[in-house]
Write an enzyme that holds these catalytic residues in place. Sequence first.
Site, PDB file in Angstrom:
ATOM      1  N   ASP A   8       0.870  -1.175   0.000  1.00 31.56           N
ATOM      2  CA  ASP A   8       0.000   0.000   0.000  1.00 31.56           C
ATOM      3  C   ASP A   8       0.911   1.231   0.000  1.00 31.56           C
ATOM      4  O   ASP A   8       2.143   1.125  -0.150  1.00 31.56           O
ATOM      5  CB  ASP A   8      -1.005  -0.049   1.166  1.00 31.56           C
ATOM      6  N   CYS A  65       3.333  -2.874   4.031  1.00 24.67           N
ATOM      7  CA  CYS A  65       2.435  -1.759   4.346  1.00 24.67           C
ATOM      8  C   CYS A  65       3.153  -0.949   5.412  1.00 24.67           C
ATOM      9  O   CYS A  65       4.365  -1.119   5.596  1.00 24.67           O
ATOM     10  CB  CYS A  65       1.036  -2.249   4.755  1.00 24.67           C
ATOM     11  N   THR A  67       3.171  -1.055   8.682  1.00 20.22           N
ATOM     12  CA  THR A  67       3.755  -1.935   9.707  1.00 20.22           C
ATOM     13  C   THR A  67       4.070  -3.321   9.181  1.00 20.22           C
ATOM     14  O   THR A  67       4.754  -4.092   9.867  1.00 20.22           O
ATOM     15  CB  THR A  67       2.760  -2.115  10.861  1.00 20.22           C
ATOM     16  N   HIS A  98      11.229 -23.464   9.151  1.00 19.02           N
ATOM     17  CA  HIS A  98      10.163 -24.174   9.865  1.00 19.02           C
ATOM     18  C   HIS A  98       8.778 -24.008   9.251  1.00 19.02           C
ATOM     19  O   HIS A  98       7.972 -24.937   9.335  1.00 19.02           O
ATOM     20  CB  HIS A  98      10.110 -23.718  11.327  1.00 19.02           C
ATOM     21  N   HIS A 133       8.560 -30.541  10.337  1.00 14.86           N
ATOM     22  CA  HIS A 133       7.913 -29.281   9.964  1.00 14.86           C
ATOM     23  C   HIS A 133       6.954 -29.453   8.783  1.00 14.86           C
ATOM     24  O   HIS A 133       6.016 -28.690   8.630  1.00 14.86           O
ATOM     25  CB  HIS A 133       8.966 -28.215   9.662  1.00 14.86           C
TER      26      HIS A 133
HETATM   27  C1  RB5 Z   1      -2.086   2.756   6.364  1.00  8.78           C
HETATM   28  O1  RB5 Z   1      -2.196   3.998   6.957  1.00  8.78           O
HETATM   29  C2  RB5 Z   1      -1.672   1.702   7.395  1.00  8.78           C
HETATM   30  O2  RB5 Z   1      -2.741   1.429   8.221  1.00  8.78           O
HETATM   31  C3  RB5 Z   1      -1.182   0.454   6.696  1.00  8.78           C
HETATM   32  O3  RB5 Z   1      -0.108   0.779   5.887  1.00  8.78           O
HETATM   33  C4  RB5 Z   1      -0.709  -0.676   7.585  1.00  8.78           C
HETATM   34  O4  RB5 Z   1       0.242  -0.246   8.501  1.00  8.78           O
HETATM   35  C5  RB5 Z   1      -1.734  -1.512   8.190  1.00  8.78           C
HETATM   36  O5  RB5 Z   1      -1.486  -2.535   8.858  1.00  8.78           O
END
Ligand code: RB5
Length: 143
Positions: A8, A65, A67, A98, A133
């Site tokens: 994203d 994304c 995180t 694993h 595994h």
């Molecule tokens: C987008 O703002 C953010 O929520 C997305 O990139 C991500 O971190 C979601 O898990």
Amino acid sequence: MKIAMASDHGGLGLKEQIKKYLEEQGIEVLDLGTNSEESVDYPVYGKACGEAVMSGKADRGIVFCGTGIGISIAANKVKGIRCALCTDVPMAEMTRKHNDANVLAMGGRTTDPEMAKAITQKWLDTEFEGGRHQRRVDMLNQM
Ligand code: RB5
């Protein structure tokens, strides 16, 4: 090996850096977007990457994304995908050994590019151990 990549807007910058890192090694990349800073929905991109791997358009996938959390959840909704969010090199090694992770997730706002390159390299270079595994991976695939 051909790698599908998707992100994203929160993962775009890191996707571009890892894409360059892979292409400099001669690894073929299937870039599924996003390709602009405009806000988009990570489930769309996680699903696209998972489907590219499961259809055989790519051998493995890497998703990003902000995180790495949301897009890893999305990729894992595709049957057969074992997507692992990694924040360090030992996680990348163990999830290949694993879990036979076929998709790697990282956070563009939480993992610096040099760490992301090291994680990616270890994840590419490490083979699945099989053995006990394999049974567990088979159980995941049946869920
Ligand atoms: C987008 O703002 C953010 O929520 C997305 O990139 C991500 O971190 C979601 O898990």
